[in-house]
Design a protein around this motif. Structure first.
Motif, PDB file in Angstrom:
ATOM      1  N   THR A  10      14.803  -0.284  12.805  1.00  0.00           N
ATOM      2  CA  THR A  10      13.952   0.668  12.457  1.00  0.00           C
ATOM      3  C   THR A  10      14.273   1.562  11.062  1.00  0.00           C
ATOM      4  OG1 THR A  10      13.982   1.328  14.741  1.00  0.00           O
ATOM      5  CG2 THR A  10      13.263   2.867  13.296  1.00  0.00           C
ATOM      6  N   LEU A  11      15.488   1.665  10.721  1.00  0.00           N
ATOM      7  CA  LEU A  11      15.960   2.201   9.375  1.00  0.00           C
ATOM      8  C   LEU A  11      15.343   1.370   8.312  1.00  0.00           C
ATOM      9  CD1 LEU A  11      19.426   3.595  10.239  1.00  0.00           C
ATOM     10  CD2 LEU A  11      17.443   4.847   9.958  1.00  0.00           C
ATOM     11  N   ALA A  12      15.578  -0.137   8.230  1.00  0.00           N
ATOM     12  CA  ALA A  12      14.999  -0.879   7.299  1.00  0.00           C
ATOM     13  C   ALA A  12      13.602  -0.673   6.975  1.00  0.00           C
ATOM     14  CB  ALA A  12      15.542  -2.366   7.372  1.00  0.00           C
ATOM     15  N   LEU A  13      12.741  -0.697   8.096  1.00  0.00           N
ATOM     16  CA  LEU A  13      11.410  -0.363   8.168  1.00  0.00           C
ATOM     17  C   LEU A  13      11.037   0.704   7.734  1.00  0.00           C
ATOM     18  CD1 LEU A  13       8.736  -1.751   8.859  1.00  0.00           C
ATOM     19  CD2 LEU A  13       8.778  -0.789  11.009  1.00  0.00           C
ATOM     20  N   ALA A  14      11.621   1.858   7.796  1.00  0.00           N
ATOM     21  CA  ALA A  14      11.383   3.344   7.339  1.00  0.00           C
ATOM     22  C   ALA A  14      11.456   3.253   5.611  1.00  0.00           C
ATOM     23  CB  ALA A  14      12.115   4.298   8.031  1.00  0.00           C
ATOM     24  N   CYS A  15      12.575   2.639   5.196  1.00  0.00           N
ATOM     25  CA  CYS A  15      12.952   2.524   3.913  1.00  0.00           C
ATOM     26  C   CYS A  15      11.968   1.235   3.149  1.00  0.00           C
ATOM     27  CB  CYS A  15      14.363   1.845   3.661  1.00  0.00           C
ATOM     28  SG  CYS A  15      15.625   3.050   4.294  1.00  0.00           S
ATOM     29  N   ALA A  16      11.485   0.628   3.770  1.00  0.00           N
ATOM     30  CA  ALA A  16      10.482  -0.618   2.984  1.00  0.00           C
ATOM     31  C   ALA A  16       9.175   0.230   2.895  1.00  0.00           C
ATOM     32  CB  ALA A  16      10.430  -1.662   3.744  1.00  0.00           C
ATOM     33  N   LEU A  17       8.645   0.971   3.776  1.00  0.00           N
ATOM     34  CA  LEU A  17       7.233   1.638   3.858  1.00  0.00           C
ATOM     35  C   LEU A  17       7.169   2.396   2.591  1.00  0.00           C
ATOM     36  CD1 LEU A  17       6.524   2.147   7.316  1.00  0.00           C
ATOM     37  CD2 LEU A  17       5.451   0.347   5.823  1.00  0.00           C
ATOM     38  N   PRO A  18       8.011   3.364   2.161  1.00  0.00           N
ATOM     39  CA  PRO A  18       7.654   3.972   0.873  1.00  0.00           C
ATOM     40  C   PRO A  18       7.794   3.276  -0.353  1.00  0.00           C
ATOM     41  CG  PRO A  18       9.385   5.230   2.327  1.00  0.00           C
ATOM     42  CD  PRO A  18       9.141   3.702   2.906  1.00  0.00           C
ATOM     43  N   LEU A  19       8.628   2.158  -0.325  1.00  0.00           N
ATOM     44  CA  LEU A  19       8.693   0.981  -1.654  1.00  0.00           C
ATOM     45  C   LEU A  19       7.314   0.261  -1.752  1.00  0.00           C
ATOM     46  CD1 LEU A  19      10.563   0.032  -3.869  1.00  0.00           C
ATOM     47  CD2 LEU A  19      11.350  -1.691  -2.141  1.00  0.00           C
ATOM     48  N   ALA A  20       6.884  -0.130  -0.606  1.00  0.00           N
ATOM     49  CA  ALA A  20       5.528  -0.875  -0.725  1.00  0.00           C
ATOM     50  C   ALA A  20       4.446   0.022  -1.208  1.00  0.00           C
ATOM     51  CB  ALA A  20       5.476  -1.328   0.668  1.00  0.00           C
ATOM     52  N   HIS A  21       4.463   1.365  -0.795  1.00  0.00           N
ATOM     53  CA  HIS A  21       3.295   2.203  -1.247  1.00  0.00           C
ATOM     54  C   HIS A  21       3.538   2.498  -2.662  1.00  0.00           C
ATOM     55  CE1 HIS A  21       0.355   5.323  -0.876  1.00  0.00           C
ATOM     56  NE2 HIS A  21       1.257   6.128  -1.263  1.00  0.00           N
ATOM     57  N   ALA A  22       4.803   2.645  -3.096  1.00  0.00           N
ATOM     58  CA  ALA A  22       5.062   2.917  -4.615  1.00  0.00           C
ATOM     59  C   ALA A  22       4.655   1.625  -5.389  1.00  0.00           C
ATOM     60  CB  ALA A  22       6.367   3.124  -4.818  1.00  0.00           C
ATOM     61  N   GLN A  23       4.732   0.446  -4.993  1.00  0.00           N
ATOM     62  CA  GLN A  23       4.236  -0.602  -5.534  1.00  0.00           C
ATOM     63  C   GLN A  23       2.638  -1.107  -5.843  1.00  0.00           C
ATOM     64  OE1 GLN A  23       6.539  -3.896  -4.133  1.00  0.00           O
ATOM     65  NE2 GLN A  23       8.402  -3.191  -5.327  1.00  0.00           N
ATOM     66  N   THR A  24       2.075  -0.146  -4.853  1.00  0.00           N
ATOM     67  CA  THR A  24       0.433  -0.371  -4.889  1.00  0.00           C
ATOM     68  C   THR A  24      -0.140   0.365  -6.159  1.00  0.00           C
ATOM     69  OG1 THR A  24       0.610  -0.484  -2.564  1.00  0.00           O
ATOM     70  CG2 THR A  24      -1.338  -0.189  -3.623  1.00  0.00           C
ATOM     71  N   PRO A  25      -0.818  -0.388  -6.927  1.00  0.00           N
ATOM     72  CA  PRO A  25      -1.439   0.382  -8.182  1.00  0.00           C
ATOM     73  C   PRO A  25      -2.543   1.397  -7.898  1.00  0.00           C
ATOM     74  CG  PRO A  25      -2.218  -2.027  -7.920  1.00  0.00           C
ATOM     75  CD  PRO A  25      -1.124  -1.619  -6.912  1.00  0.00           C
ATOM     76  N   PRO A  26      -2.483   2.274  -8.519  1.00  0.00           N
ATOM     77  CA  PRO A  26      -3.529   3.235  -8.343  1.00  0.00           C
ATOM     78  C   PRO A  26      -4.954   2.798  -8.549  1.00  0.00           C
ATOM     79  CG  PRO A  26      -2.600   3.803 -10.193  1.00  0.00           C
ATOM     80  CD  PRO A  26      -1.756   3.015  -9.757  1.00  0.00           C
ATOM     81  N   PRO A  27      -6.155   3.329  -7.998  1.00  0.00           N
ATOM     82  CA  PRO A  27      -7.308   2.907  -8.247  1.00  0.00           C
ATOM     83  C   PRO A  27      -7.821   3.105  -9.629  1.00  0.00           C
ATOM     84  CG  PRO A  27      -7.184   4.625  -6.802  1.00  0.00           C
ATOM     85  CD  PRO A  27      -5.837   4.320  -6.843  1.00  0.00           C
ATOM     86  N   ALA A  28      -8.520   2.251 -10.194  1.00  0.00           N
ATOM     87  CA  ALA A  28      -8.859   2.301 -11.533  1.00  0.00           C
ATOM     88  C   ALA A  28      -9.981   3.620 -11.977  1.00  0.00           C
ATOM     89  CB  ALA A  28      -9.764   1.073 -12.179  1.00  0.00           C
ATOM     90  N   GLU A  29      -9.521   4.351 -12.740  1.00  0.00           N
ATOM     91  CA  GLU A  29     -10.410   5.390 -13.011  1.00  0.00           C
ATOM     92  C   GLU A  29     -11.909   5.002 -13.652  1.00  0.00           C
ATOM     93  OE1 GLU A  29      -8.551   8.020 -15.427  1.00  0.00           O
ATOM     94  OE2 GLU A  29      -6.912   8.531 -14.379  1.00  0.00           O
ATOM     95  N   GLN A  30     -12.913   5.662 -13.238  1.00  0.00           N
ATOM     96  CA  GLN A  30     -14.198   5.226 -13.434  1.00  0.00           C
ATOM     97  C   GLN A  30     -14.413   5.812 -15.247  1.00  0.00           C
ATOM     98  OE1 GLN A  30     -16.551   3.868 -12.189  1.00  0.00           O
ATOM     99  NE2 GLN A  30     -18.122   3.899 -13.626  1.00  0.00           N
ATOM    100  N   PRO A  31     -14.602   4.904 -16.224  1.00  0.00           N
ATOM    101  CA  PRO A  31     -14.690   5.087 -17.649  1.00  0.00           C
ATOM    102  C   PRO A  31     -15.653   6.024 -17.898  1.00  0.00           C
ATOM    103  CG  PRO A  31     -15.583   2.726 -17.127  1.00  0.00           C
ATOM    104  CD  PRO A  31     -14.809   3.319 -15.863  1.00  0.00           C
ATOM    105  N   VAL A  32     -15.775   6.681 -18.857  1.00  0.00           N
ATOM    106  CA  VAL A  32     -16.755   7.829 -19.281  1.00  0.00           C
ATOM    107  C   VAL A  32     -17.588   7.052 -20.122  1.00  0.00           C
ATOM    108  CG1 VAL A  32     -16.801  10.031 -20.449  1.00  0.00           C
ATOM    109  CG2 VAL A  32     -14.782   9.704 -18.892  1.00  0.00           C
ATOM    110  N   GLN A  33     -18.811   7.286 -19.874  1.00  0.00           N
ATOM    111  CA  GLN A  33     -19.959   6.828 -20.496  1.00  0.00           C
ATOM    112  C   GLN A  33     -20.306   7.659 -21.484  1.00  0.00           C
ATOM    113  OE1 GLN A  33     -20.941   3.770 -20.356  1.00  0.00           O
ATOM    114  NE2 GLN A  33     -19.705   3.099 -18.463  1.00  0.00           N
TER     115      GLN A  33
END
Length: 211
Positions: A10-33
């Protein structure tokens, strides 16, 4: 599963979830036209200097007749930076005074004759350079070779003429230039019943306008 093993999992799974979330790139911002209003730009009309027209004055030495004053008109078209073509009209007043000293009546009637020539030539610019006027000013210069064919009228005769020579052009401004030309006009001349090929050098100073 043992309680201790379950707790560790349970502890290992709790530590892995935040790390996986941190490695997910943020969605690309919409370029300004950008909204840029385009405007019509009028290109400047640069002056052309392909044509050259000028007057010249100097001396013309007719073989067997001495040296006389000469004048004329030149019109040139510059094909490239290196090559140009030129048409020239010139004349000189020739006297047979030297012949009259040994031949009664001379060889020209009434003693003077206007020599006229017309040439079509091609020129090649050899070396660009500069003419320095003091330490603060320099004028562009060009040394060129020139040669062509034409006709010469003298003493009632009309002869095919070849001209060869060199010249030096000094640009006072973009539109104005001074020229020094040295040429040899070669044409046959029938003198005293004997036809021979003559060399007739010409040295001139001229001013040109380029447009």
């Amino acid at each position: 599963m043992k309680p201790l093993t379950r707790l560790l999992a349970t502890l290992a799974l709790a530590c892995a979830l935040p790390l996986a979330h941190a490695q997910t790139p943020p969605p690309a911002e919409q370029p300004v036209q950008p909204k840029v209003e385009r405007r019509d730009v009028k290109l400047p009309r640069l002056p052309s200097t392909d044509f050259e027209v000028g007057l010249f004055f100097g001396i013309y030495s007719v073989q067997n007749f001495g040296t006389q004053g000469a004048a004329g008109l030149r019109l040139a078209y510059h094909l490239t930076e290196d090559w140009f073509v030129e048409a020239a009209l010139g004349q000189a007043t020739v006297s047979d005074e030297a012949f009259r000293r040994v031949l009664p009546g001379g060889v020209i009637t009434p003693g003077e004759e206007t020599l006229k020539y017309m040439n079509l030539s091609a020129g090649y610019n050899l070396l660009p350079g500069e003419l320095f006027l003091g330490a603060q000013r320099a004028l562009p210069t060009q040394l060129y070779l020139i040669g062509g064919v034409g006709t010469t009228r003298f003493n009632g005769q009309r002869a095919q003429t070849t001209n060869l020579g060199l010249g030096w052009r000094v640009f006072l401004r973009d539109e104005w230039a001074l020229r020094v030309d040295l040429r040899d006009h070669l044409f046959p001349l029938d003198l005293l019943g004997k036809r021979e090929r003559t060399h007739n050098p010409e040295l001139t100073l001229g001013a040109s306008f380029l447009f």
